[in-house]
Design a protein around this motif. Sequence first.
Motif, PDB file in Angstrom:
ATOM      1  N   HIS A  69      63.911  68.234  90.023  1.00 47.67           N
ATOM      2  CA  HIS A  69      62.490  68.362  90.348  1.00 47.67           C
ATOM      3  C   HIS A  69      62.164  67.441  91.519  1.00 47.67           C
ATOM      4  O   HIS A  69      61.851  66.274  91.342  1.00 47.67           O
ATOM      5  CB  HIS A  69      61.644  68.014  89.121  1.00 47.67           C
TER       6      HIS A  69
ATOM      7  N   CYS B   4      59.105  62.896  90.555  1.00 51.89           N
ATOM      8  CA  CYS B   4      59.605  63.176  89.203  1.00 51.89           C
ATOM      9  C   CYS B   4      61.127  63.034  89.097  1.00 51.89           C
ATOM     10  O   CYS B   4      61.628  62.272  88.296  1.00 51.89           O
ATOM     11  CB  CYS B   4      59.180  64.580  88.766  1.00 51.89           C
TER      12      CYS B   4
ATOM     13  N   CYS C 152      61.227  71.882  84.300  1.00 57.12           N
ATOM     14  CA  CYS C 152      61.615  70.477  84.377  1.00 57.12           C
ATOM     15  C   CYS C 152      61.600  69.881  82.971  1.00 57.12           C
ATOM     16  O   CYS C 152      60.602  69.989  82.268  1.00 57.12           O
ATOM     17  CB  CYS C 152      60.652  69.725  85.282  1.00 57.12           C
TER      18      CYS C 152
ATOM     19  N   CYS D 146      58.876  66.573  83.029  1.00 57.65           N
ATOM     20  CA  CYS D 146      57.415  66.731  83.073  1.00 57.65           C
ATOM     21  C   CYS D 146      56.978  68.134  82.655  1.00 57.65           C
ATOM     22  O   CYS D 146      55.797  68.434  82.667  1.00 57.65           O
ATOM     23  CB  CYS D 146      56.906  66.405  84.471  1.00 57.65           C
TER      24      CYS D 146
HETATM   25 ZN   LIG Z   1      59.369  67.139  86.722  1.00 56.32          ZN
END
Ligand SMILES: [Zn+2]
Length: 106
Positions: A36, A49, A71, A74
């Motif tokens: 990410h 991230c 992801c 997150c």
């Molecule tokens: Zn992420």
Amino acid sequence: MKKINEHFVCVSCKKDVQPALKTCRNHCPHCFTSLHVDGDVPGDRDTTCQGTMYPTAYELRNGKIKILFTCIKCTKKHWNKSIPDDDISSIDGYIKQYKKHIPLDS
Ligand SMILES: [Zn+2]
Ligand SMILES: [Zn+2]
């Protein structure tokens, strides 16, 4: 906005991934793992991230294969187009394999 198309070592299968021709590669063509690194615009590298992104779905749209990545840090999802050297015939197996790593939608 600059597009980055560099080679990288896959975090998952550890294979050395070479830059794709004429397109911006952002996932591993062997195991489809991605990082990410992009914000809202693909290629902008505008997030901190750095979580691992796994494919969770794919579909054929207008003759092109698109892959949905999620992801695991997150839970952000985004669609990405498949590139010609992806080993797309094996993606089903990988999606099943990665399922246990994907956080449930909250
Ligand atoms: Zn992420
Ligand atoms: Zn890989």
